[in-house]
Design a protein around this motif. Structure first.
Motif, PDB file in Angstrom:
ATOM      1  N   GLN A 253       0.832  -1.214   0.000  1.00  0.00           N
ATOM      2  CA  GLN A 253       0.000   0.000   0.000  1.00  0.00           C
ATOM      3  C   GLN A 253       0.863   1.259   0.000  1.00  0.00           C
ATOM      4  OE1 GLN A 253      -2.504  -0.091   3.413  1.00  0.00           O
ATOM      5  NE2 GLN A 253      -4.372  -0.443   2.205  1.00  0.00           N
ATOM      6  N   LEU A 254       1.893   1.232   0.861  1.00  0.00           N
ATOM      7  CA  LEU A 254       2.768   2.404   0.956  1.00  0.00           C
ATOM      8  C   LEU A 254       3.473   2.674  -0.368  1.00  0.00           C
ATOM      9  CD1 LEU A 254       4.384   1.881   4.493  1.00  0.00           C
ATOM     10  CD2 LEU A 254       2.850   3.724   3.792  1.00  0.00           C
ATOM     11  N   VAL A 255       4.019   1.614  -0.968  1.00  0.00           N
ATOM     12  CA  VAL A 255       4.718   1.798  -2.251  1.00  0.00           C
ATOM     13  C   VAL A 255       3.739   2.333  -3.293  1.00  0.00           C
ATOM     14  CG1 VAL A 255       6.005   0.650  -4.100  1.00  0.00           C
ATOM     15  CG2 VAL A 255       6.428   0.011  -1.730  1.00  0.00           C
ATOM     16  N   SER A 256       2.514   1.777  -3.312  1.00  0.00           N
ATOM     17  CA  SER A 256       1.499   2.244  -4.270  1.00  0.00           C
ATOM     18  C   SER A 256       1.229   3.728  -4.087  1.00  0.00           C
ATOM     19  CB  SER A 256       0.172   1.514  -4.058  1.00  0.00           C
ATOM     20  OG  SER A 256       0.269   0.237  -4.543  1.00  0.00           O
ATOM     21  N   ALA A 257       1.087   4.130  -2.820  1.00  0.00           N
ATOM     22  CA  ALA A 257       0.778   5.535  -2.536  1.00  0.00           C
ATOM     23  C   ALA A 257       1.903   6.439  -3.032  1.00  0.00           C
ATOM     24  CB  ALA A 257       0.552   5.729  -1.042  1.00  0.00           C
ATOM     25  N   ILE A 258       3.147   6.021  -2.776  1.00  0.00           N
ATOM     26  CA  ILE A 258       4.305   6.830  -3.218  1.00  0.00           C
ATOM     27  C   ILE A 258       4.324   6.915  -4.749  1.00  0.00           C
ATOM     28  CG2 ILE A 258       6.837   6.957  -3.277  1.00  0.00           C
ATOM     29  CD1 ILE A 258       6.862   5.568  -0.517  1.00  0.00           C
ATOM     30  N   LEU A 259       4.057   5.777  -5.395  1.00  0.00           N
ATOM     31  CA  LEU A 259       4.103   5.768  -6.866  1.00  0.00           C
ATOM     32  C   LEU A 259       2.985   6.637  -7.461  1.00  0.00           C
ATOM     33  CD1 LEU A 259       5.054   2.030  -7.452  1.00  0.00           C
ATOM     34  CD2 LEU A 259       6.456   4.032  -7.955  1.00  0.00           C
ATOM     35  N   THR A 260       1.824   6.618  -6.836  1.00  0.00           N
ATOM     36  CA  THR A 260       0.717   7.451  -7.332  1.00  0.00           C
ATOM     37  C   THR A 260       1.099   8.926  -7.216  1.00  0.00           C
ATOM     38  OG1 THR A 260      -0.813   5.797  -6.531  1.00  0.00           O
ATOM     39  CG2 THR A 260      -1.754   7.947  -7.044  1.00  0.00           C
ATOM     40  N   MET A 261       1.660   9.280  -6.041  1.00  0.00           N
ATOM     41  CA  MET A 261       2.075  10.675  -5.852  1.00  0.00           C
ATOM     42  C   MET A 261       3.103  11.077  -6.914  1.00  0.00           C
ATOM     43  SD  MET A 261       4.498  12.318  -2.994  1.00  0.00           S
ATOM     44  CE  MET A 261       5.857  11.791  -3.992  1.00  0.00           C
ATOM     45  N   ALA A 262       4.083  10.189  -7.151  1.00  0.00           N
ATOM     46  CA  ALA A 262       5.140  10.488  -8.122  1.00  0.00           C
ATOM     47  C   ALA A 262       4.555  10.676  -9.519  1.00  0.00           C
ATOM     48  CB  ALA A 262       6.168   9.362  -8.128  1.00  0.00           C
ATOM     49  N   GLU A 263       3.585   9.831  -9.843  1.00  0.00           N
ATOM     50  CA  GLU A 263       2.976   9.916 -11.180  1.00  0.00           C
ATOM     51  C   GLU A 263       2.282  11.266 -11.360  1.00  0.00           C
ATOM     52  OE1 GLU A 263       0.400   6.625 -11.911  1.00  0.00           O
ATOM     53  OE2 GLU A 263       0.064   7.215 -14.008  1.00  0.00           O
ATOM     54  N   ARG A 264       1.550  11.669 -10.290  1.00  0.00           N
ATOM     55  CA  ARG A 264       0.835  12.958 -10.362  1.00  0.00           C
ATOM     56  C   ARG A 264       1.820  14.122 -10.503  1.00  0.00           C
ATOM     57  NH1 ARG A 264      -4.244  11.176  -8.269  1.00  0.00           N
ATOM     58  NH2 ARG A 264      -4.509   9.592  -9.853  1.00  0.00           N
ATOM     59  N   LEU A 265       2.962  13.957  -9.853  1.00  0.00           N
ATOM     60  CA  LEU A 265       3.944  15.059  -9.894  1.00  0.00           C
ATOM     61  C   LEU A 265       4.881  14.931 -11.092  1.00  0.00           C
ATOM     62  CD1 LEU A 265       4.954  15.242  -6.111  1.00  0.00           C
ATOM     63  CD2 LEU A 265       3.516  16.853  -7.359  1.00  0.00           C
ATOM     64  N   ASN A 266       4.611  13.932 -11.915  1.00  0.00           N
ATOM     65  CA  ASN A 266       5.415  13.730 -13.114  1.00  0.00           C
ATOM     66  C   ASN A 266       6.886  13.437 -12.794  1.00  0.00           C
ATOM     67  OD1 ASN A 266       5.290  13.432 -15.783  1.00  0.00           O
ATOM     68  ND2 ASN A 266       5.598  15.609 -16.303  1.00  0.00           N
ATOM     69  N   LEU A 267       7.087  12.613 -11.777  1.00  0.00           N
ATOM     70  CA  LEU A 267       8.456  12.268 -11.375  1.00  0.00           C
ATOM     71  C   LEU A 267       8.758  10.832 -11.775  1.00  0.00           C
ATOM     72  CD1 LEU A 267       8.331  13.565  -7.687  1.00  0.00           C
ATOM     73  CD2 LEU A 267       9.522  14.661  -9.587  1.00  0.00           C
ATOM     74  N   GLU A 268      10.001  10.584 -12.155  1.00  0.00           N
ATOM     75  CA  GLU A 268      10.427   9.207 -12.380  1.00  0.00           C
ATOM     76  C   GLU A 268      10.610   8.541 -11.022  1.00  0.00           C
ATOM     77  OE1 GLU A 268      13.413   7.753 -15.420  1.00  0.00           O
ATOM     78  OE2 GLU A 268      13.836   9.910 -15.362  1.00  0.00           O
ATOM     79  N   THR A 269      10.580   7.200 -11.007  1.00  0.00           N
ATOM     80  CA  THR A 269      10.744   6.500  -9.731  1.00  0.00           C
ATOM     81  C   THR A 269      11.746   5.358  -9.869  1.00  0.00           C
ATOM     82  OG1 THR A 269       8.821   5.174 -10.357  1.00  0.00           O
ATOM     83  CG2 THR A 269       8.442   6.961  -8.792  1.00  0.00           C
ATOM     84  N   LEU A 270      12.423   5.109  -8.753  1.00  0.00           N
ATOM     85  CA  LEU A 270      13.341   3.959  -8.697  1.00  0.00           C
ATOM     86  C   LEU A 270      13.123   3.279  -7.351  1.00  0.00           C
ATOM     87  CD1 LEU A 270      17.057   3.686  -9.698  1.00  0.00           C
ATOM     88  CD2 LEU A 270      16.351   3.004  -7.404  1.00  0.00           C
ATOM     89  N   ALA A 271      12.903   1.975  -7.368  1.00  0.00           N
ATOM     90  CA  ALA A 271      12.739   1.238  -6.107  1.00  0.00           C
ATOM     91  C   ALA A 271      14.101   0.679  -5.704  1.00  0.00           C
ATOM     92  CB  ALA A 271      11.722   0.118  -6.287  1.00  0.00           C
ATOM     93  N   GLU A 272      14.525   1.021  -4.477  1.00  0.00           N
ATOM     94  CA  GLU A 272      15.847   0.589  -3.979  1.00  0.00           C
ATOM     95  C   GLU A 272      15.715  -0.705  -3.193  1.00  0.00           C
ATOM     96  OE1 GLU A 272      18.950   3.636  -2.739  1.00  0.00           O
ATOM     97  OE2 GLU A 272      17.145   4.290  -1.703  1.00  0.00           O
ATOM     98  N   GLY A 273      16.816  -1.404  -3.070  1.00  0.00           N
ATOM     99  CA  GLY A 273      16.881  -2.577  -2.185  1.00  0.00           C
ATOM    100  C   GLY A 273      16.006  -3.733  -2.648  1.00  0.00           C
ATOM    101  N   VAL A 274      15.859  -3.867  -3.971  1.00  0.00           N
ATOM    102  CA  VAL A 274      15.083  -4.998  -4.495  1.00  0.00           C
ATOM    103  C   VAL A 274      15.962  -6.241  -4.392  1.00  0.00           C
ATOM    104  CG1 VAL A 274      14.064  -5.960  -6.603  1.00  0.00           C
ATOM    105  CG2 VAL A 274      13.713  -3.542  -6.022  1.00  0.00           C
ATOM    106  N   GLU A 275      15.546  -7.164  -3.531  1.00  0.00           N
ATOM    107  CA  GLU A 275      16.417  -8.319  -3.263  1.00  0.00           C
ATOM    108  C   GLU A 275      15.924  -9.596  -3.928  1.00  0.00           C
ATOM    109  OE1 GLU A 275      17.097  -8.668   0.959  1.00  0.00           O
ATOM    110  OE2 GLU A 275      18.349  -6.859   0.977  1.00  0.00           O
ATOM    111  N   THR A 276      14.614  -9.683  -4.178  1.00  0.00           N
ATOM    112  CA  THR A 276      14.075 -10.955  -4.696  1.00  0.00           C
ATOM    113  C   THR A 276      13.338 -10.728  -6.013  1.00  0.00           C
ATOM    114  OG1 THR A 276      11.952 -10.660  -3.589  1.00  0.00           O
ATOM    115  CG2 THR A 276      13.689 -11.748  -2.315  1.00  0.00           C
ATOM    116  N   ALA A 277      13.126 -11.855  -6.721  1.00  0.00           N
ATOM    117  CA  ALA A 277      12.386 -11.799  -7.988  1.00  0.00           C
ATOM    118  C   ALA A 277      10.955 -11.322  -7.717  1.00  0.00           C
ATOM    119  CB  ALA A 277      12.392 -13.169  -8.648  1.00  0.00           C
ATOM    120  N   GLY A 278      10.393 -11.747  -6.549  1.00  0.00           N
ATOM    121  CA  GLY A 278       9.027 -11.351  -6.187  1.00  0.00           C
ATOM    122  C   GLY A 278       8.920  -9.835  -6.032  1.00  0.00           C
TER     123      GLY A 278
END
Ligand code: C2E
Ligand code: CA
Ligand code: CA
Length: 513
Positions: free
Chosen positions: A439-464
């Motif tokens: 939910q938190l990641v979704s909320a951040i991504l929605t905000m970024a989309e509205r603000l026209n910002l690119e996004t990068l998710a850090e610390g991706v450790e697994t395929a899931g």
């Protein structure tokens, strides 16, 4: 105020009475009265006695004046030059009398945070209030000076009562005065300070410079153990200072000889799986201690004022890697470099960066300037604001690092022309298994989309986690699951095998619609 002794006051009064025009009128009258009352003998006594008494009083008076002149040393807040002269005088006086004296060094704790939050003018205002408070605490003969924006020195005059306990008590009193809030435009600012001192008896043969250095070394030690710490100089301090001085020498040498260089961690597109950049992360490849991460040496580099130097070295290696990739035909769109707030406070940063990019034939859009969210959430001072907006205007990508851990406002994201947010790994961890994380990641991504910002998710450790980030719409991913930070030579190999894999592999599906 200093009290003038009664005997000196009386002598001065008599001397005033017996000198100048009143005395001239007074001498014949006294002689006449003496003759009238006591005859010739009394006349002779008065005639001879008065000038003698006058001379004696004058001599005593001029002696007290000379003594006063000699004792009228500067006190209170003085310039650094006067302070150095006076420290010499205090040292000599203490040696002569055998009494103890002390040199005390004081610094505010967390001063950079105060600068970030309130700016330079406010910091100066706090310093001037601090000066007044210290002057109210120290004795009349003691001296005080400011040697740097956040470093103050006090010379405590020789005294028989000055022992270790008295110095600790005096330091405690200074700390108490700092605990009182400072007033800034009607608002209260809470500060604390750390204190180091060196008693003359701790280094009896010291020259003034050694003495000041010892007090500063004690303060450095207090700050490392701070906040609100008091440390007295001892032989241990000297030993530890030597160790640190050697560490500093080793660190600077390591920066110069290539032992400290960036390792590169890949960033890939969730859309295409292609490499979209690398982040340059500092490593110390120590010949005997092995590989050291930034958590080992960044705190030291910060304290030793070496962050600017570290940044230059990391950029040099990172830009040189980009140039090598460019020349080899490997398309790496961007290199991410971390900028410490100390570096962002450097007024010459933009010019230096332009020159550095030019040297490696790189356009500014190839650089992602990674700035921690905490730098944005404090009120950055004018230089930081000018530098960040200047870097954005130059065409650099501004990455808001560790997003979600600070309190950057949407206004500051706009003001600083942020182009991409890097979602902190604490939100990404286990997001594929934990709905609240998702939910938190979704909320951040929605905000970024509205603000026209690119996004990068850090610390991706697994395929899931990778799949979920792609599905939720993060543009880029970075983490151990894609690739760990690696030295340049290994990054070359990684790029080759990643590209080979890309040719055969299906794309990781991205959310559609
Ligand atoms: P950062 O900028 O957030 O860098 C990402 C950190 O997360 C790196 O730690 C990286 O090794 C680690 N990391 C990456 N992927 C994963 C993952 O999947 N799982 C986990 N658990 N960790 C992952 P590192 O290299 O130890 O750097 C720590 C911090 O030190 C960096 O955090 C950055 O703030 C700072 N730093 C590193 N190099 C520099 C530099 O050259 N200059 C400055 N000013 N700061 C630097
Ligand atoms: Ca970073
Ligand atoms: Ca980060």
């Amino acid at each position: 105020m200093r009290k003038i002794p009664f005997a000196v006051r009386t002598l001065n009064a008599l001397r005033t009475a017996l000198s100048g025009p009143p005395a001239l009128a007074f001498v014949p009258a006294t002689c006449l009265s003496a003759f009238w009352l006591g005859g010739e003998l009394a006349l002779m006594a008065a005639a001879l006695g008065l000038p003698l008494a006058y001379a004696a009083l004058n001599a005593a008076g001029s002696h007290s004046l000379t003594a006063k002149a000699a004792g009228a040393r500067p006190t209170g807040a003085v310039s650094t030059d006067v302070f150095h002269d006076e420290i010499q005088a205090i040292l000599q006086q203490a040696k002569k009398s055998g009494e103890n004296a002390a040199c005390v060094a004081v610094s505010f704790d967390d001063y950079p945070a105060m600068l970030d939050l309130h700016g330079h003018a406010a910091a100066d205002h706090v310093s001037s209030q601090f000066v007044d408070r210290v002057l109210a605490v120290i004795r009349g003969q003691d001296i005080f000076t400011q040697i740097k924006p956040n470093r103050f020195l006090i010379g405590l005059h020789p005294s028989a009562q000055l022992d270790l306990e008295a110095c600790v008590q005096m330091s405690g009193r200074i700390q108490n005065t700092v605990e009182e809030p400072f007033l800034l435009n009607g608002a209260s600012v809470y500060m604390s300070c750390s204190i180091g001192f060196c008693m003359r008896s701790s280094i009896p043969e010291a020259e003034p410079e050694d003495w000041l250095e010892a007090a500063n070394a004690a303060l450095d030690e207090a700050q490392r153990n701070g906040p609100m710490t008091i440390r007295a100089f001892s032989s241990q301090t000297r030993r530890r200072t030597l160790v640190r001085a050697n560490l500093r020498k080793d660190f600077v040498a390591a920066l110069d000889n290539g032992e400290i260089r960036p390792w590169f961690q890949p960033q890939v597109s969730t859309d295409t799986g292609n490499i979209t950049g690398f982040e340059a992360l500092a490593r110390w490849e120590h010949p005997s201690k092995g590989i050291m991460g930034p958590q080992i040496f960044l705190p030291f580099a910060e304290q030793a004022d070496l962050m600017g130097r570290l940044g230059q070295v990391i950029r040099h290696h990172a830009f040189s890697a980009m140039q090598t990739w460019d020349m080899g035909g490997t398309k790496i769109p961007r290199i991410g470099v971390n900028f410490a707030s100390d570096e962002l406070r450097d007024p010459g940063l933009i010019d230096r960066l332009k020159w550095e990019l030019d040297q490696f034939d790189l356009t500014p859009d190839r650089l992602a300037v990674e700035i921690l969210e905490t730098v944005f959430s404090r009120r950055p001072d004018d230089v930081i604001t000018r530098n960040v907006t200047g870097l954005a205007a130059l065409g650099c990508c501004i990455d808001l690092d560790d997003f979600g851990t600070g309190h950057a406002s949407i206004a500051s994201i706009k003001r600083f022309d942020v182009s991409r947010i890097k979602i902190d790994r604490t939100f990404v961890a286990k997001a594929d298994q934990d709905p609240s994380q998702q939910q938190l990641v979704s909320a951040i991504l929605t905000m970024a989309e509205r603000l026209n910002l690119e996004t990068l998710a850090e610390g991706v450790e697994t395929a899931g986690e990778h799949a979920l980030m792609a599905q939720l719409g993060a543009d880029h991913v970075q983490g151990f699951g894609i690739g760990r930070p690696m030295p340049f030579e290994k990054a070359q190999i990684w790029i080759g095998s990643h590209q080979a894999k890309q040719k055969g592999a299906p794309e990781i599906g991205r959310k559609t619609g």
